[in-house]
Design a protein around this motif. Structure first.
Motif, PDB file in Angstrom:
ATOM      1  N   PRO A 135     -12.661  20.163 -11.023  1.00  0.00           N
ATOM      2  CA  PRO A 135     -13.133  19.310  -9.819  1.00  0.00           C
ATOM      3  C   PRO A 135     -12.163  19.607  -8.533  1.00  0.00           C
ATOM      4  CG  PRO A 135     -12.204  17.955 -11.494  1.00  0.00           C
ATOM      5  CD  PRO A 135     -12.497  19.177 -12.164  1.00  0.00           C
ATOM      6  N   PHE A 136     -10.941  19.993  -8.966  1.00  0.00           N
ATOM      7  CA  PHE A 136      -9.949  19.991  -7.877  1.00  0.00           C
ATOM      8  C   PHE A 136      -9.701  21.594  -7.522  1.00  0.00           C
ATOM      9  CE2 PHE A 136      -8.588  16.363 -10.504  1.00  0.00           C
ATOM     10  CZ  PHE A 136      -9.013  15.522  -9.497  1.00  0.00           C
ATOM     11  N   SER A 137     -10.622  22.576  -8.112  1.00  0.00           N
ATOM     12  CA  SER A 137     -10.127  23.834  -7.870  1.00  0.00           C
ATOM     13  C   SER A 137     -10.671  24.194  -6.424  1.00  0.00           C
ATOM     14  CB  SER A 137     -10.992  24.584  -8.753  1.00  0.00           C
ATOM     15  OG  SER A 137     -12.422  24.390  -8.698  1.00  0.00           O
ATOM     16  N   SER A 138     -11.818  23.790  -5.619  1.00  0.00           N
ATOM     17  CA  SER A 138     -11.977  24.296  -4.385  1.00  0.00           C
ATOM     18  C   SER A 138     -10.876  23.575  -3.263  1.00  0.00           C
ATOM     19  CB  SER A 138     -13.587  23.752  -4.056  1.00  0.00           C
ATOM     20  OG  SER A 138     -14.397  24.407  -5.027  1.00  0.00           O
ATOM     21  N   ALA A 139     -10.723  22.425  -3.446  1.00  0.00           N
ATOM     22  CA  ALA A 139      -9.779  21.838  -2.564  1.00  0.00           C
ATOM     23  C   ALA A 139      -8.311  22.605  -2.761  1.00  0.00           C
ATOM     24  CB  ALA A 139      -9.644  20.303  -2.989  1.00  0.00           C
ATOM     25  N   ALA A 140      -8.088  22.558  -4.037  1.00  0.00           N
ATOM     26  CA  ALA A 140      -6.319  23.556  -4.190  1.00  0.00           C
ATOM     27  C   ALA A 140      -6.501  24.583  -3.639  1.00  0.00           C
ATOM     28  CB  ALA A 140      -6.214  23.445  -5.609  1.00  0.00           C
ATOM     29  N   GLY A 141      -7.432  25.449  -3.789  1.00  0.00           N
ATOM     30  CA  GLY A 141      -7.772  26.907  -3.195  1.00  0.00           C
ATOM     31  C   GLY A 141      -7.745  26.939  -1.723  1.00  0.00           C
ATOM     32  N   VAL A 142      -8.051  25.799  -0.944  1.00  0.00           N
ATOM     33  CA  VAL A 142      -8.177  25.962   0.632  1.00  0.00           C
ATOM     34  C   VAL A 142      -6.654  25.440   1.034  1.00  0.00           C
ATOM     35  CG1 VAL A 142      -8.908  24.758   2.724  1.00  0.00           C
ATOM     36  CG2 VAL A 142     -10.585  25.598   0.829  1.00  0.00           C
ATOM     37  N   PHE A 163     -15.349  25.397   3.839  1.00  0.00           N
ATOM     38  CA  PHE A 163     -14.832  24.206   3.028  1.00  0.00           C
ATOM     39  C   PHE A 163     -15.155  22.919   3.630  1.00  0.00           C
ATOM     40  CE2 PHE A 163     -11.958  21.341   1.303  1.00  0.00           C
ATOM     41  CZ  PHE A 163     -12.341  21.148  -0.011  1.00  0.00           C
ATOM     42  N   PHE A 164     -14.571  22.847   4.794  1.00  0.00           N
ATOM     43  CA  PHE A 164     -14.292  21.581   5.667  1.00  0.00           C
ATOM     44  C   PHE A 164     -15.845  21.179   6.333  1.00  0.00           C
ATOM     45  CE2 PHE A 164      -9.852  22.707   5.957  1.00  0.00           C
ATOM     46  CZ  PHE A 164      -9.267  21.635   5.557  1.00  0.00           C
ATOM     47  N   TYR A 165     -16.584  22.429   6.680  1.00  0.00           N
ATOM     48  CA  TYR A 165     -17.794  21.904   7.163  1.00  0.00           C
ATOM     49  C   TYR A 165     -18.717  21.467   5.938  1.00  0.00           C
ATOM     50  CZ  TYR A 165     -22.523  22.490   9.078  1.00  0.00           C
ATOM     51  OH  TYR A 165     -23.860  22.430   9.524  1.00  0.00           O
ATOM     52  N   PHE A 166     -18.989  21.901   5.086  1.00  0.00           N
ATOM     53  CA  PHE A 166     -19.832  21.608   4.137  1.00  0.00           C
ATOM     54  C   PHE A 166     -19.418  20.253   3.167  1.00  0.00           C
ATOM     55  CE2 PHE A 166     -21.375  26.036   4.477  1.00  0.00           C
ATOM     56  CZ  PHE A 166     -22.654  25.762   4.893  1.00  0.00           C
ATOM     57  N   THR A 167     -18.199  20.334   3.097  1.00  0.00           N
ATOM     58  CA  THR A 167     -17.633  19.179   2.238  1.00  0.00           C
ATOM     59  C   THR A 167     -17.380  17.794   3.217  1.00  0.00           C
ATOM     60  OG1 THR A 167     -16.395  20.482   1.038  1.00  0.00           O
ATOM     61  CG2 THR A 167     -15.713  18.338   0.854  1.00  0.00           C
ATOM     62  N   ASN A 205      -9.866  34.202   4.566  1.00  0.00           N
ATOM     63  CA  ASN A 205      -9.375  33.147   4.801  1.00  0.00           C
ATOM     64  C   ASN A 205      -9.895  32.070   5.655  1.00  0.00           C
ATOM     65  OD1 ASN A 205      -6.205  34.784   4.361  1.00  0.00           O
ATOM     66  ND2 ASN A 205      -7.514  33.729   2.708  1.00  0.00           N
ATOM     67  N   ALA A 206     -10.183  32.629   6.932  1.00  0.00           N
ATOM     68  CA  ALA A 206     -10.777  31.719   7.974  1.00  0.00           C
ATOM     69  C   ALA A 206     -12.135  31.100   7.526  1.00  0.00           C
ATOM     70  CB  ALA A 206     -10.926  32.460   9.275  1.00  0.00           C
ATOM     71  N   LEU A 207     -13.034  31.998   7.031  1.00  0.00           N
ATOM     72  CA  LEU A 207     -14.423  31.562   6.680  1.00  0.00           C
ATOM     73  C   LEU A 207     -14.420  30.575   5.525  1.00  0.00           C
ATOM     74  CD1 LEU A 207     -16.396  35.010   7.247  1.00  0.00           C
ATOM     75  CD2 LEU A 207     -16.453  33.296   8.342  1.00  0.00           C
ATOM     76  N   VAL A 208     -13.526  30.728   4.486  1.00  0.00           N
ATOM     77  CA  VAL A 208     -13.514  29.866   3.275  1.00  0.00           C
ATOM     78  C   VAL A 208     -13.026  28.581   3.893  1.00  0.00           C
ATOM     79  CG1 VAL A 208     -12.331  29.651   0.959  1.00  0.00           C
ATOM     80  CG2 VAL A 208     -13.099  31.814   1.655  1.00  0.00           C
ATOM     81  N   SER A 209     -11.920  28.391   4.568  1.00  0.00           N
ATOM     82  CA  SER A 209     -11.263  27.194   5.315  1.00  0.00           C
ATOM     83  C   SER A 209     -12.520  26.583   5.771  1.00  0.00           C
ATOM     84  CB  SER A 209     -10.308  27.182   5.967  1.00  0.00           C
ATOM     85  OG  SER A 209      -9.251  28.022   5.498  1.00  0.00           O
TER      86      SER A 209
END
Length: 343
Positions: free
Chosen positions: A281-288, A325-329, A318-322
């Protein structure tokens, strides 16, 4: 069957112990040669550094690694948690000292005013490779290495609703009167039966452990896949970004500058994601938080200071992933984005 499990366990433990000892000993020996060359072929400094590395590995193995492994393996049925203590211990005992040796090698040469060894590809090829091996062992522990296995071996848990309390429903024909205002009755269930309920619990994986989507004709073998092979691909992709940043630290312009500190420190912080359960559950947030956003800032600064020491593809990733993540989350939860539209 017991002997096969014992051999598998012994192979895993030997591989993980090699991953713990080899990087530290190899980098310490390289650092010892560097000290000997800086001090004018001083054999005392060489053997002192080598002996210190051997004593460190032995102490960590006896005082930390073996007791931790004994406690974990003592549990007959380990519960699937949200973090992996073995990987956390490995990162603190092996990865952190390895990066510290690399930084010390850089500063010894800078203070001595010489440039004898910038370790070339050794950090990225040796440290990250053994880190991948240790991670692979932890991911493959629940798997069978021979034959096929069921879905529960990998323990993948994908979030999503699961239908429970399924029951047979008697079909009821509703006449179509053509009147849209005519109410439609729900189908009646047998006595003692309840309707399917969508629960929010974690269900089984949406894909099988080993699947074979058969195609007609001679191409049926192309539809076969196995999640065990996908574990290897997923593990290497997991560490690809960190390996690239560690490679940048081996560039002479970066290695002999103060930028070696933040680059290797951020590389170690990003490796702490391995202590969390894969796809947890925390893998996505930790990755960013630990990788993509700090790597983006660091790579933009490196490109501005040193030029093209790293491919532009990685800061774009890195820019696209960040951003996504913030947009869809977070941003999609705002009222302006909750409106129903074609997009």
């Amino acid at each position: 069957m017991t002997s096969a499990k014992t051999l598998k366990l012994a192979a895993y433990e030997l591989l993980q112990f090699a991953a713990l000892a080899v990087p530290v000993l190899a980098l310490a020996e390289r650092f010892a040669r560097l000290l000997s060359d800086v001090r004018g072929r001083d054999d005392t400094a060489y053997w002192l550094a080598v002996a210190s590395s051997v004593a460190y590995v032995t102490s960590c193995a006896l005082l930390v690694w073996v007791p931790l492994k004994y406690r974990i393996l003592k549990r007959r049925r380990p519960k699937a948690g949200r973090w992996r203590p073995t990987m956390l211990a490995y990162l603190l005992l092996c990865t952190l000292p390895s990066f510290a040796i690399i930084i010390a090698s850089s500063q010894v040469q800078v203070n001595a005013g010489v440039r004898l060894d910038h370790f070339a590809e050794l950090p990225a090829s040796l440290v990250i490779l053994w880190l991948i091996c240790a991670d692979l062992v932890e991911r493959l522990r629940p798997c069978r290495l021979l034959g096929q296995s069921d879905n529960a071996d990998l323990g993948f848990e994908l979030p999503g609703p699961v239908l429970t309390n399924l029951a047979a429903v008697s079909s009821i024909s509703i006449p179509n009167t053509g009147d849209p205002d005519t109410p439609r009755r729900r189908p009646e269930l047998p006595a003692g039966r309840s309707a399917p309920i969508a629960s929010g619990t974690l269900g089984p994986p949406a894909y099988p452990y080993s699947s074979s989507r058969a195609f007609p004709g001679l191409l049926s073998f192309l539809g076969r896949s196995d999640a065990r092979s996908e574990v290897f691909v997923d593990c290497f992709l997991f560490w690809l970004d960190t390996a690239e940043l560690v490679r940048v630290a081996g560039e002479p312009a970066v290695f002999y500058s103060a930028w070696a500190y933040p680059v290797l420190i951020l590389a170690f912080l990003s490796s702490l994601r391995a202590a969390l359960a894969p796809r947890g559950p925390f893998s996505s947030a930790a990755g960013v938080a630990l990788q993509d956003f700090p790597f983006l800032v660091t790579r933009v600064c490196l490109l501005a200071v040193f030029g093209p020491v790293t491919p532009v593809l990685f800061p774009l990733k890195n820019a696209l992933v960040s951003l996504t993540f913030f947009y869809f989350t977070y941003m999609t939860r705002m009222k302006i984005f909750k409106r129903h539209s074609m997009f």
